[in-house]
Motif scaffolding. Structure first.
Motif, PDB file in Angstrom:
ATOM      1  N   TYR A 294     -10.312  -5.223   0.910  1.00 39.68           N
ATOM      2  CA  TYR A 294     -10.306  -6.655   0.600  1.00 39.68           C
ATOM      3  C   TYR A 294      -9.002  -7.345   1.003  1.00 39.68           C
ATOM      4  O   TYR A 294      -8.952  -8.563   1.099  1.00 39.68           O
ATOM      5  CB  TYR A 294     -10.592  -6.921  -0.882  1.00 39.68           C
ATOM      6  N   MET A 295      -7.956  -6.597   1.290  1.00 38.30           N
ATOM      7  CA  MET A 295      -6.680  -7.215   1.677  1.00 38.30           C
ATOM      8  C   MET A 295      -6.755  -7.899   3.035  1.00 38.30           C
ATOM      9  O   MET A 295      -5.985  -8.823   3.302  1.00 38.30           O
ATOM     10  CB  MET A 295      -5.567  -6.165   1.725  1.00 38.30           C
TER      11      MET A 295
ATOM     12  N   GLU B 299      -6.958   2.006  -0.593  1.00 42.40           N
ATOM     13  CA  GLU B 299      -8.321   1.478  -0.639  1.00 42.40           C
ATOM     14  C   GLU B 299      -8.324  -0.045  -0.693  1.00 42.40           C
ATOM     15  O   GLU B 299      -9.343  -0.680  -0.438  1.00 42.40           O
ATOM     16  CB  GLU B 299      -9.083   2.017  -1.855  1.00 42.40           C
ATOM     17  N   SER B 300      -7.185  -0.638  -1.028  1.00 41.33           N
ATOM     18  CA  SER B 300      -7.110  -2.097  -1.145  1.00 41.33           C
ATOM     19  C   SER B 300      -7.326  -2.791   0.196  1.00 41.33           C
ATOM     20  O   SER B 300      -7.586  -3.988   0.230  1.00 41.33           O
ATOM     21  CB  SER B 300      -5.761  -2.511  -1.729  1.00 41.33           C
TER      22      SER B 300
ATOM     23  N   ASN C  83      -2.158   2.574  -3.039  1.00 48.73           N
ATOM     24  CA  ASN C  83      -3.493   1.985  -3.132  1.00 48.73           C
ATOM     25  C   ASN C  83      -3.986   1.614  -1.726  1.00 48.73           C
ATOM     26  O   ASN C  83      -4.078   0.443  -1.375  1.00 48.73           O
ATOM     27  CB  ASN C  83      -3.453   0.746  -4.041  1.00 48.73           C
TER      28      ASN C  83
ATOM     29  N   GLN D  55       0.818  -1.210   0.000  1.00 48.89           N
ATOM     30  CA  GLN D  55       0.000   0.000   0.000  1.00 48.89           C
ATOM     31  C   GLN D  55       0.851   1.257   0.000  1.00 48.89           C
ATOM     32  O   GLN D  55       0.511   2.243  -0.658  1.00 48.89           O
ATOM     33  CB  GLN D  55      -0.937  -0.008   1.210  1.00 48.89           C
TER      34      GLN D  55
ATOM     35  N   SER E  52     -12.163  -9.060  -3.329  1.00 50.77           N
ATOM     36  CA  SER E  52     -11.510  -8.148  -4.268  1.00 50.77           C
ATOM     37  C   SER E  52     -12.312  -8.029  -5.561  1.00 50.77           C
ATOM     38  O   SER E  52     -12.338  -6.965  -6.172  1.00 50.77           O
ATOM     39  CB  SER E  52     -10.073  -8.587  -4.552  1.00 50.77           C
TER      40      SER E  52
ATOM     41  N   GLY F  50     -11.023  -4.791  -6.884  1.00 48.67           N
ATOM     42  CA  GLY F  50      -9.583  -4.966  -6.873  1.00 48.67           C
ATOM     43  C   GLY F  50      -9.086  -6.010  -7.853  1.00 48.67           C
ATOM     44  O   GLY F  50      -7.920  -6.058  -8.172  1.00 48.67           O
ATOM     45  N   TRP F  51      -9.985  -6.849  -8.346  1.00 44.63           N
ATOM     46  CA  TRP F  51      -9.549  -7.946  -9.207  1.00 44.63           C
ATOM     47  C   TRP F  51     -10.599  -8.126 -10.286  1.00 44.63           C
ATOM     48  O   TRP F  51     -11.692  -8.638 -10.021  1.00 44.63           O
ATOM     49  CB  TRP F  51      -9.390  -9.209  -8.373  1.00 44.63           C
TER      50      TRP F  51
END
Length: 176
Positions: A92-93, A88-89, A86, A81, A137, A142-143
């Motif tokens: 879901y991280m 905001e990840s 990023n 990050q 994600s 995210g994905w």
């Protein structure tokens, strides 16, 4: 040497090394400059996780692999990050944390503590964590490799894995 003696010896050596580190850091500018990049956030979390793991190895305590993997894994997330911007990840991280527990459990098993059971539990946690990560994600942007069908495909794959592991367990128990 018994376990208490080993623990005391390891703790003494660690305290001496930490004291020497701090002394050199304050007295030698070249030492401080060399290690400066490694002692800043979030790289220090990766090093702390590695330190916990090494302490567990020295003390003969494989159970310390789990907190070591969690701390190092969180350090890896924060490093990603920090370098990518990023933030905001994180939405879901967080789903990777059970996987870090799984990695620590597998290491604990490999180091000899209840090997078969820890390997199985650790691998299960890593699979569950990976599925959670992919599901969240894909929902949270995210994905996007599976496009609009990502969540549905991932849920179907998770269902197949649950069914397969249940059938395997049933047939394995019949054979005993």
């Amino acid at each position: 040497m018994n376990k208490q003696g080993r623990s005391q010896l390891a703790l003494g050596v660690i305290l001496i090394l930490l004291g020497a580190w701090f002394l050199l850091d304050k007295t030698l500018p070249a030492f401080h400059n060399f290690f400066d990049a490694y002692t800043k956030w979030p790289m220090n979390m990766l090093l702390i996780g590695g330190g916990i793991f090494i302490i567990g190895l020295v003390l003969g305590s494989p159970g310390l692999s789990v907190p070591a993997a969690i701390v190092a894994g969180l350090g890896g997330i924060f490093y990603y990050q920090e370098t990518s911007g990023n933030y905001e990840s994180w939405s879901y991280m967080w789903a990777l944390i059970p996987g870090f527990v799984g990695v620590g459990t597998v290491l604990q098993g490999l180091l000899g503590e209840n090997a078969g059971q820890n390997l199985k539990r650790g691998l299960n946690l890593m699979v569950i964590s990976a599925v959670l990560f992919l599901v969240f994600s894909s929902f949270l942007g995210g994905w996007e490799i599976l496009g609009n069908f990502g969540p549905a495909i991932l849920l179907i794959l998770l269902g197949l894995w649950v069914l397969g592991s249940g059938l395997y367990r049933t047939f394995r128990n019949k054979g005993e």
